[in-house]
Design a protein around this motif. Sequence first.
Motif, PDB file in Angstrom:
ATOM      1  N   LEU A  24       0.911  -1.140   0.018  1.00  0.00           N
ATOM      2  CA  LEU A  24       0.139  -0.165   0.179  1.00  0.00           C
ATOM      3  C   LEU A  24       0.684   1.246   0.032  1.00  0.00           C
ATOM      4  O   LEU A  24       2.024   1.308   0.732  1.00  0.00           O
ATOM      5  N   PRO A  25       0.443   2.324  -0.801  1.00  0.00           N
ATOM      6  CA  PRO A  25       1.051   3.583  -0.481  1.00  0.00           C
ATOM      7  C   PRO A  25       0.886   4.244   0.869  1.00  0.00           C
ATOM      8  O   PRO A  25       0.100   3.840   1.443  1.00  0.00           O
ATOM      9  N   LYS A  26       1.774   5.130   1.069  1.00  0.00           N
ATOM     10  CA  LYS A  26       1.821   5.849   2.598  1.00  0.00           C
ATOM     11  C   LYS A  26       0.355   6.635   2.577  1.00  0.00           C
ATOM     12  O   LYS A  26       0.129   7.379   1.838  1.00  0.00           O
ATOM     13  N   GLY A  27      -0.270   6.199   3.533  1.00  0.00           N
ATOM     14  CA  GLY A  27      -1.524   7.022   4.128  1.00  0.00           C
ATOM     15  C   GLY A  27      -2.805   5.990   3.653  1.00  0.00           C
ATOM     16  O   GLY A  27      -3.754   6.341   3.983  1.00  0.00           O
ATOM     17  N   ALA A  28      -2.820   5.109   3.135  1.00  0.00           N
ATOM     18  CA  ALA A  28      -3.661   4.202   2.639  1.00  0.00           C
ATOM     19  C   ALA A  28      -3.809   3.079   3.343  1.00  0.00           C
ATOM     20  O   ALA A  28      -3.054   2.467   4.048  1.00  0.00           O
ATOM     21  N   MET A  29      -5.468   2.710   3.755  1.00  0.00           N
ATOM     22  CA  MET A  29      -5.635   1.553   4.578  1.00  0.00           C
ATOM     23  C   MET A  29      -5.813   0.481   3.950  1.00  0.00           C
ATOM     24  O   MET A  29      -5.912  -0.635   4.508  1.00  0.00           O
ATOM     25  N   ALA A  30      -6.366   0.249   2.628  1.00  0.00           N
ATOM     26  CA  ALA A  30      -6.524  -0.904   1.913  1.00  0.00           C
ATOM     27  C   ALA A  30      -6.648  -0.397   0.445  1.00  0.00           C
ATOM     28  O   ALA A  30      -6.899   0.539  -0.023  1.00  0.00           O
ATOM     29  N   ARG A  31      -6.546  -1.538  -0.517  1.00  0.00           N
ATOM     30  CA  ARG A  31      -6.861  -1.600  -1.829  1.00  0.00           C
ATOM     31  C   ARG A  31      -7.839  -2.569  -2.167  1.00  0.00           C
ATOM     32  O   ARG A  31      -7.476  -3.828  -2.162  1.00  0.00           O
ATOM     33  N   PHE A  32      -8.868  -2.112  -3.131  1.00  0.00           N
ATOM     34  CA  PHE A  32      -9.819  -2.954  -3.386  1.00  0.00           C
ATOM     35  C   PHE A  32      -9.657  -3.169  -4.959  1.00  0.00           C
ATOM     36  O   PHE A  32      -9.905  -2.177  -5.757  1.00  0.00           O
ATOM     37  N   GLY A  33      -9.635  -4.415  -5.259  1.00  0.00           N
ATOM     38  CA  GLY A  33      -9.444  -4.613  -6.753  1.00  0.00           C
ATOM     39  C   GLY A  33      -8.006  -4.954  -7.234  1.00  0.00           C
ATOM     40  O   GLY A  33      -7.079  -4.662  -6.281  1.00  0.00           O
ATOM     41  N   GLU A  34      -7.803  -5.833  -7.967  1.00  0.00           N
ATOM     42  CA  GLU A  34      -6.592  -6.143  -8.555  1.00  0.00           C
ATOM     43  C   GLU A  34      -5.754  -5.337  -9.690  1.00  0.00           C
ATOM     44  O   GLU A  34      -4.870  -5.298  -9.980  1.00  0.00           O
ATOM     45  N   GLY A  35      -6.907  -4.593 -10.365  1.00  0.00           N
ATOM     46  CA  GLY A  35      -6.284  -3.715 -11.490  1.00  0.00           C
ATOM     47  C   GLY A  35      -6.678  -4.308 -12.801  1.00  0.00           C
ATOM     48  O   GLY A  35      -6.878  -5.434 -12.918  1.00  0.00           O
ATOM     49  N   THR A  36      -6.668  -3.268 -13.744  1.00  0.00           N
ATOM     50  CA  THR A  36      -7.082  -3.839 -14.928  1.00  0.00           C
ATOM     51  C   THR A  36      -5.794  -4.697 -15.666  1.00  0.00           C
ATOM     52  O   THR A  36      -4.806  -4.226 -15.523  1.00  0.00           O
ATOM     53  N   VAL A  37      -6.254  -5.975 -16.368  1.00  0.00           N
ATOM     54  CA  VAL A  37      -5.259  -6.792 -16.682  1.00  0.00           C
ATOM     55  C   VAL A  37      -4.708  -6.385 -18.180  1.00  0.00           C
ATOM     56  O   VAL A  37      -5.637  -6.128 -18.995  1.00  0.00           O
ATOM     57  N   PHE A  38      -3.476  -6.174 -18.269  1.00  0.00           N
ATOM     58  CA  PHE A  38      -2.704  -6.004 -19.307  1.00  0.00           C
ATOM     59  C   PHE A  38      -2.211  -7.153 -20.131  1.00  0.00           C
ATOM     60  O   PHE A  38      -2.194  -7.287 -21.639  1.00  0.00           O
ATOM     61  N   ALA A  39      -1.547  -7.991 -19.303  1.00  0.00           N
ATOM     62  CA  ALA A  39      -0.653  -9.159 -19.940  1.00  0.00           C
ATOM     63  C   ALA A  39      -0.698 -10.160 -18.919  1.00  0.00           C
ATOM     64  O   ALA A  39      -0.769 -10.010 -17.455  1.00  0.00           O
ATOM     65  N   ILE A  40      -0.387 -11.295 -19.434  1.00  0.00           N
ATOM     66  CA  ILE A  40      -0.201 -12.494 -18.440  1.00  0.00           C
ATOM     67  C   ILE A  40       0.740 -13.435 -19.050  1.00  0.00           C
ATOM     68  O   ILE A  40       0.925 -13.532 -20.325  1.00  0.00           O
ATOM     69  N   ALA A  41       1.676 -14.138 -18.327  1.00  0.00           N
ATOM     70  CA  ALA A  41       2.695 -15.023 -18.639  1.00  0.00           C
ATOM     71  C   ALA A  41       2.815 -16.440 -17.783  1.00  0.00           C
ATOM     72  O   ALA A  41       3.043 -16.183 -16.548  1.00  0.00           O
ATOM     73  N   PHE A  42       3.090 -17.349 -17.978  1.00  0.00           N
ATOM     74  CA  PHE A  42       3.550 -18.575 -17.297  1.00  0.00           C
ATOM     75  C   PHE A  42       5.146 -18.425 -17.110  1.00  0.00           C
ATOM     76  O   PHE A  42       5.659 -17.942 -17.934  1.00  0.00           O
ATOM     77  N   SER A  43       5.541 -18.990 -15.926  1.00  0.00           N
ATOM     78  CA  SER A  43       6.847 -19.117 -15.884  1.00  0.00           C
ATOM     79  C   SER A  43       7.284 -20.427 -16.718  1.00  0.00           C
ATOM     80  O   SER A  43       6.289 -21.307 -16.926  1.00  0.00           O
ATOM     81  N   PRO A  44       8.510 -20.724 -16.997  1.00  0.00           N
ATOM     82  CA  PRO A  44       8.925 -21.627 -17.676  1.00  0.00           C
ATOM     83  C   PRO A  44       8.569 -23.063 -17.027  1.00  0.00           C
ATOM     84  O   PRO A  44       8.311 -24.076 -17.760  1.00  0.00           O
ATOM     85  N   ASP A  45       8.512 -23.218 -15.881  1.00  0.00           N
ATOM     86  CA  ASP A  45       8.072 -24.461 -15.192  1.00  0.00           C
ATOM     87  C   ASP A  45       6.777 -24.654 -15.025  1.00  0.00           C
ATOM     88  O   ASP A  45       6.080 -25.568 -14.281  1.00  0.00           O
TER      89      ASP A  45
END
Length: 690
Positions: A24-45
Amino acid sequence: MDNHILQIPIQGADIKTDTTTWALPKGAMARFGEGTVFAIAFSPDRKCLVVGTAIGLWWYEVATMTPIALWETKRGMVSAIDFSSNGKWLATGNADGTIKLWDTQCGTCITRIQRPIQRYESGWFEYGIRNLNFSTDNQHIAASWQGSGVICLWNVETGYLSDQLTPHPEIIVRNGRTPLPRPFCFSVDGHLIAGASPADPDGTADFISVWNLKNGKQTAALKGHAALVRALDFSPCGRFLAAGDMSGILQEWDITTGKQVKASTVYSEKSQVALEPLPPVIPIYSPSGVLHAITIGNTSITVWNVKCNEKLNTFEHPENIHFSKSIQRDDKDFKLVFASVGRSKISVCRLDNSKTLNTTLTGSHALKTLTFSPDGQTLICGGIGFTTCWDVAKKRPQWQRHRRGTVPHSINISPTGNIRVLGDIENVLNIWDVETNETIITFTKHQDIVTAAAFSATGEHWASGDTEGKLYIWDGNGVPIPLFRHTDSIKSLDFSPDGNQLVSASRDKTAWVWDVTSGQEIASLPLMQLDAELYLGDSSQKKRLMKIQRTSGERGVAARCPFNITSIAITFSPCGNIIAGGLPWEIRLWDARTYDICWATLLPKECMRPATLAFSPCGQYLASGSWWAGTDNVSIRLWEVASGQNIATLWGHPTDIQCLAFSPDGTILASGSYDGTILLWDMKPYLENT
């Protein structure tokens, strides 16, 4: 090269730790939501799935689809991801054009690269990194973006630009825009790279360029796709290249001759809806060289064997799919694994298993409006296509409703707790009951896109405005009163607390106060730029304004107005005696009885476009949030209404802040952002009488 064993630093000892408190940034108590998704990737394993969102980089354990870490939260806006084949490094591309190379063992950034700017780019989405890949030997990172077919390569160790591959002929799309990122891929031996490029100035078709990486020369230009290319893949032998486009057509080329080896094939299911576009297709070769096609429908993904035209499997997604990537295959056996993203869920699928693993993303699209319940225990927010109700104390969603394509503008909670939302799909305005998700009333008076709409405090009236400046007040029966003054897009609307007045602000550089009952204008609010000495603010800000005004005078500009009003916010104070406006470069307050200016203060460059305002319940303080202006994070500023002093500045969201709301007791400020999340800020250290 031996695979690196991933030992990523997790966020906490217990991976079930409340993720709303991570990073969390300074002064924030909580964050609701994970954010708009732009990209995804698997690890090699394939043990981890990394999700790049507007707030940072989420790590998920694939076996359980549980989040285990959150990286890169300082800037966020992660628009592209790729792992090196040995798992040592993770590369991320940001929407501001930055590429970072991360050590997966310790989670530290070891290289930072800034991509070159091209002359025809017109915005952050074109400027940002949209596709990112390691070369086969892990010696280089290649990237492409949205406005052209140019591919840049950097040396992994030094971060230096080693090559810039430009297609011939280079066609520049009008306004520097194409609606899709430019896909590219390396051959298995690493000697070749292929990329899609615009084939016409309208950006509606593509051709494919192939370069020899040893000498940097373009060796082929493959033409034939009448739609935009979605994905490319080389055969294991490097001789063949397959391309799938947005019209569902797959083509395979022999790059030694530049000719198609297989006639164009359409892979699509017949649509149940007339004129619905065909699903895009993604090609992928097995290690033995068998070509497969993956088609992406609205709520399903289908895998085909191209050679025998056989459907291998269909995977149903829980909701509409708007993004699909991160396809991975085994080197020895073709065990295709891929991840897809819907409106609020990520699914992981495997070709030889119809079972899918899902995880839920809450509120993963740009937020437009939010409000607290009268008791302060819940927070209701609306984003593009969804409405969510959060339990503030438990920090978890109570429910989420989806309405595809709908833009919510205002939320009203009745004394009995009934929740209604006012929103639109382009020029069609709707009011719906959130709990049942049923439409209560529909309005079709607007002929142009609705840009602003608002409920009165009691919900008895509502107002709406469109891109042409058409403005209406509606009563409870849906009867409109047209308001004639504005000549350009309505940017902001707000009712007075007693519901008797409406204030509107437009891109035509005017603001008006209206009588709700009669629809007659009461007064206009002056938006003219003041002389520099009349503003509050430090001397450097005043000198900057004086320079602008002097330049305007030299050019013969008679009337000084805030230049280019692309964002403006306007709102009444809780007692109705003050109207606040957020204009380019300034915050301005008017007396709601005399309509004289109370004070105006100049804003620093990093928050020069205030897009949303909110008064504290006591009316003594004003919060303002702005558009992104090139900084890592965007600021929220707290102003003392009586003096015009900036008493606190909060830094948290990585991009535009689009809505603000105080809790009824004034102890919490909620901020909703284009990043798809809400931050809850503790106001007790800043505000008196809370």
